[in-house]
Design an enzyme around this catalytic site. Structure first.
Site, PDB file in Angstrom:
ATOM      1  N   GLY A  34       0.831  -1.215   0.000  1.00 16.84           N
ATOM      2  CA  GLY A  34       0.000   0.000   0.000  1.00 16.84           C
ATOM      3  C   GLY A  34       0.855   1.250   0.000  1.00 16.84           C
ATOM      4  O   GLY A  34       0.498   2.276  -0.597  1.00 16.84           O
ATOM      5  N   ASN A  35       2.019   1.172   0.656  1.00 17.53           N
ATOM      6  CA  ASN A  35       2.917   2.332   0.695  1.00 17.53           C
ATOM      7  C   ASN A  35       3.585   2.578  -0.648  1.00 17.53           C
ATOM      8  O   ASN A  35       4.112   3.659  -0.903  1.00 17.53           O
ATOM      9  CB  ASN A  35       3.981   2.143   1.770  1.00 17.53           C
ATOM     10  CG  ASN A  35       3.363   2.160   3.158  1.00 17.53           C
ATOM     11  OD1 ASN A  35       2.608   3.056   3.490  1.00 17.53           O
ATOM     12  ND2 ASN A  35       3.660   1.156   3.957  1.00 17.53           N
ATOM     13  N   LYS A  67      -1.977  -2.948  13.508  1.00 16.05           N
ATOM     14  CA  LYS A  67      -1.839  -2.620  12.082  1.00 16.05           C
ATOM     15  C   LYS A  67      -1.825  -1.105  11.851  1.00 16.05           C
ATOM     16  O   LYS A  67      -2.804  -0.416  12.119  1.00 16.05           O
ATOM     17  CB  LYS A  67      -3.020  -3.249  11.317  1.00 16.05           C
ATOM     18  CG  LYS A  67      -3.075  -2.898   9.843  1.00 16.05           C
ATOM     19  CD  LYS A  67      -1.892  -3.459   9.083  1.00 16.05           C
ATOM     20  CE  LYS A  67      -1.878  -2.924   7.659  1.00 16.05           C
ATOM     21  NZ  LYS A  67      -0.634  -3.266   6.965  1.00 16.05           N
ATOM     22  N   LYS A 118      -2.018  -7.596   4.475  1.00 14.93           N
ATOM     23  CA  LYS A 118      -2.111  -8.141   3.107  1.00 14.93           C
ATOM     24  C   LYS A 118      -1.035  -9.194   2.825  1.00 14.93           C
ATOM     25  O   LYS A 118      -1.234 -10.040   1.947  1.00 14.93           O
ATOM     26  CB  LYS A 118      -2.091  -7.019   2.069  1.00 14.93           C
ATOM     27  CG  LYS A 118      -0.772  -6.301   1.902  1.00 14.93           C
ATOM     28  CD  LYS A 118       0.021  -6.813   0.757  1.00 14.93           C
ATOM     29  CE  LYS A 118       1.378  -6.182   0.613  1.00 14.93           C
ATOM     30  NZ  LYS A 118       2.050  -5.553   1.732  1.00 14.93           N
ATOM     31  N   LYS A 132       5.829  -9.757   6.294  1.00 14.09           N
ATOM     32  CA  LYS A 132       6.338 -10.218   4.985  1.00 14.09           C
ATOM     33  C   LYS A 132       7.228 -11.440   5.175  1.00 14.09           C
ATOM     34  O   LYS A 132       7.105 -12.435   4.457  1.00 14.09           O
ATOM     35  CB  LYS A 132       7.130  -9.102   4.277  1.00 14.09           C
ATOM     36  CG  LYS A 132       6.299  -7.899   3.886  1.00 14.09           C
ATOM     37  CD  LYS A 132       7.130  -6.906   3.075  1.00 14.09           C
ATOM     38  CE  LYS A 132       6.606  -5.492   3.217  1.00 14.09           C
ATOM     39  NZ  LYS A 132       5.154  -5.354   3.052  1.00 14.09           N
TER      40      LYS A 132
END
Ligand code: ADP
Ligand code: MG
Length: 313
Positions: A11-12, A129, A214, A276
């Site tokens: 998203g970043n 989050k 995500k 991640k």
């Protein structure tokens, strides 16, 4: 034979930190990433794209909060659906244009995707989050007092609002995704981790306020569609040890044992590189390929010449 590749986009990377959140800025960033994703499609792979929504859903949330006396606020699951819709729209259009311009076959379709979570997940008592804009420490303290928000420091970049991030249990609609993939279609799904829902004992679904990570939903998606490769594209070229310190060290090929050791040593921040690595390790542990790299390097990373790769041994 092409591989089935799940690509998770940050998203970043759709909206860089400190960049103004205009549609034009976000579309321009999306076009950079879809250009590189179109080359993955061109190389003959089946492609499923999933993406983050932290900055975007945070801004939609803020719009709802600022305008609450004019238009009633919507719950966070509905805002998640909004962010899936507009980010998916940008990606779908720019990827279709890239395929058209480069004369690459295939269609592109965006799915609004629900992700089932456990209503009793302990994450609901411990929000982690980061969403929305960055604040100074002073502003963060003020917002905690005035609005009752939970604020946390985000990887040395400032303070952000944090919300509950439960574990994704099941991605809905996977059989339809597989059918589309087999029909030469690039699928954009599970944006922002998916719209958080819980199921009752009859299997009836209901939205719940949370933002699912995500990277972890991408892992579920990759597992459920039987992907060969799970790629996480972000705003750093590699994963690092001692990230941001003078002695930081770039990681290229990492075994599962090494990766687990680095996790234990605390090299990966919660809410950014932590999930991640957790997702990449879990995928690699199934004997498959997990890659973390920058947007620009997707094709090179698939060929093994760039990025950080987690391997079973
Ligand atoms: P995305 O939007 O792609 O999910 P995140 O901000 O969540 O991006 O995660 C990427 C960020 O993780 C990088 O920009 C970096 O600031 C941070 N980070 C934390 N630990 C590490 C690490 N060990 N190596 C590389 N980046 C790290
Ligand atoms: Mg992230």
């Amino acid at each position: 034979m092409g591989k089935r590749v799940v690509i998770a986009l940050g998203g970043n990377a759709i909206l860089r930190p400190n960049q103004e959140a205009t549609f034009e800025n976000q579309l321009k960033n999306v076009e950079i990433s879809t250009d590189s994703i179109s080359n993955v499609k061109k190389a003959g792979h089946q492609v499923i794209i999933t993406h983050g929504n932290g900055p975007q859903v945070g801004n939609i949330l803020r719009q709802n909060e600022e305008a609450k006396d004019v238009v009633p606020q919507l719950p966070l699951d509905a805002l998640s659906a909004q962010s899936q819709g507009f980010i998916g729209y940008m990606m779908e259009q720019s990827l279709k244009n890239a395929l058209t311009e480069k004369e690459i076959s295939g269609n592109v379709i965006t799915l609004l995707t629900e992700t089932e979570v456990d209503a009793n997940d302990t994450a609901f008592n411990n929000p982690t989050k980061p969403i929305g804009v960055f604040y100074t420490e002073e502003e963060a303290k003020q917002l905690e007092q005035e609005k009752g928000w939970n604020m946390a420091e985000d990887a040395g970049r400032g303070y952000r609002r944090v919300v509950a991030s439960p574990q994704p249990q099941k991605i809905h609609g996977v059989s339809s995704i597989k059918a589309l993939l087999e029909n030469d279609t690039v699928v954009i799904s599970t944006g922002g981790g998916g719209i958080p829902v819980v199921a009752d004992e009859k299997g009836l679904l209901k939205g719940i306020e949370a933002v699912i990570d995500k990277d972890l939903s991408g892992l579920r998606l990759a597992e459920q569609v039987d992907a060969d490769v799970f790629m996480i594209l972000t705003d750093v070229s590699n994963v690092y040890l001692n990230y941001g310190k003078p002695d930081q060290k770039k990681l290229e090929t990492v075994t599962l044992d090494e990766a687990n050791q680095y996790v234990t040593e605390g090299h990966f921040a919660a809410g950014s590189m932590g999930p991640k690595m957790e997702a990449a390790i879990a995928f690699a542990a199934q004997g498959k390929e997990a890659i973390i790299c920058s947007l620009e390097n997707a094709v090179d990373a698939l060929a093994g010449t760039s990025g950080t790769r987690i391997v079973a041994k």
